[in-house]
Design an enzyme around this catalytic site. Sequence first.
Site, short mmCIF file in Angstrom:
data_model
loop_
_atom_site.label_atom_id
_atom_site.label_comp_id
_atom_site.label_asym_id
_atom_site.label_seq_id
_atom_site.Cartn_x
_atom_site.Cartn_y
_atom_site.Cartn_z
N HIS A 20 0.84 -1.21 0.00
CA HIS A 20 0.00 0.00 0.00
C HIS A 20 0.87 1.26 0.00
O HIS A 20 0.62 2.21 -0.74
CB HIS A 20 -0.88 0.04 1.25
N LYS A 46 -15.08 -9.50 7.91
CA LYS A 46 -16.01 -9.15 8.97
C LYS A 46 -15.31 -9.18 10.33
O LYS A 46 -15.91 -8.90 11.34
CB LYS A 46 -17.19 -10.13 8.95
N ARG A 95 -2.10 -5.95 -8.44
CA ARG A 95 -0.98 -6.86 -8.20
C ARG A 95 -0.89 -7.94 -9.25
O ARG A 95 0.18 -8.32 -9.67
CB ARG A 95 -1.14 -7.53 -6.82
N SER A 133 -2.98 -7.62 2.81
CA SER A 133 -3.26 -7.45 4.24
C SER A 133 -3.68 -8.78 4.85
O SER A 133 -3.28 -9.11 5.96
CB SER A 133 -4.40 -6.44 4.44
P1 ADP Z 1 -9.89 -3.46 -0.49
O1 ADP Z 1 -10.55 -4.14 0.66
O2 ADP Z 1 -10.65 -2.30 -1.03
O3 ADP Z 1 -9.34 -4.35 -1.58
P2 ADP Z 1 -7.21 -3.23 0.50
O4 ADP Z 1 -6.83 -2.50 1.73
O5 ADP Z 1 -7.04 -4.70 0.50
O6 ADP Z 1 -8.68 -2.77 0.23
O7 ADP Z 1 -6.45 -2.64 -0.75
C1 ADP Z 1 -6.56 -1.30 -1.13
C2 ADP Z 1 -5.97 -1.13 -2.50
O8 ADP Z 1 -4.58 -1.43 -2.46
C3 ADP Z 1 -6.52 -2.04 -3.57
O9 ADP Z 1 -6.52 -1.34 -4.79
C4 ADP Z 1 -5.54 -3.19 -3.62
O10 ADP Z 1 -5.53 -3.80 -4.89
C5 ADP Z 1 -4.26 -2.43 -3.38
N1 ADP Z 1 -3.21 -3.28 -2.82
C6 ADP Z 1 -3.29 -4.13 -1.78
N2 ADP Z 1 -2.11 -4.73 -1.56
C7 ADP Z 1 -1.24 -4.24 -2.49
C8 ADP Z 1 0.11 -4.51 -2.82
N3 ADP Z 1 0.84 -5.40 -2.16
N4 ADP Z 1 0.65 -3.83 -3.85
C9 ADP Z 1 -0.11 -2.95 -4.54
N5 ADP Z 1 -1.39 -2.67 -4.31
C10 ADP Z 1 -1.96 -3.31 -3.30
#
Ligand code: ADP
Length: 169
Positions: A20, A46, A95, A133
């Site tokens: 992120h 959840k 990704r 995450s």
């Molecule tokens: P959501 O629940 O909306 O998917 P996330 O917190 O999982 O939220 O992810 C937010 C954004 O960050 C999404 O666009 C996701 O694809 C991107 N993202 C998550 N992990 C990575 C990563 N390792 N590298 C690049 N983008 C990521």
Amino acid sequence: MVDERIAIYPGSFDPLTLGHDDIVRRSLRLVDQVIVAIAATTTHDKNPDFSLDERVELISEVYGDEPRVQVVPFEGLLVNFARANGARLIVRGLRAVSDFEYEFQMALMNRSLWPEIEVIFMAPASSYTFLSSSLVREVARLGGDVSGFVPPPVLRELARVYGSAVAGT
Ligand code: ADP
């Protein structure tokens, strides 16, 4: 019409990973301000590790030295949040092909809800393409070392919850 270029980077960020962070820092090269918008409700999980307030506080700490990043919780339609904040740009990270279908659908839906919005997809550094995450949570819950995957404040909190082994100490 606003002069500043503001991008919204929405997600659940439970927790914020270096993947992120990589997207936030890439976005800062393109825009004046990035709003990390933390979804109050998420369909993905959840059983979050960190409450909304904890996530806001933690991610604000990560970007404490970066005045161009704001961390804000949001509820409801993302396009309404974007409009209210004078932002016409949404950033999402891609990704792998597996992210594509859902992201593409969302982008087109958001555009049909507000035609002014533009969604840009960014690829992280290749070393972060495997990072999510949920994987970080799973490894931390099992006591594995996640120090290479999250920023220091996040690591500190994961270590507090799951023990010092997650920090590799
Ligand atoms: P959501 O629940 O909306 O998917 P996330 O917190 O999982 O939220 O992810 C937010 C954004 O960050 C999404 O666009 C996701 O694809 C991107 N993202 C998550 N992990 C990575 C990563 N390792 N590298 C690049 N983008 C990521």
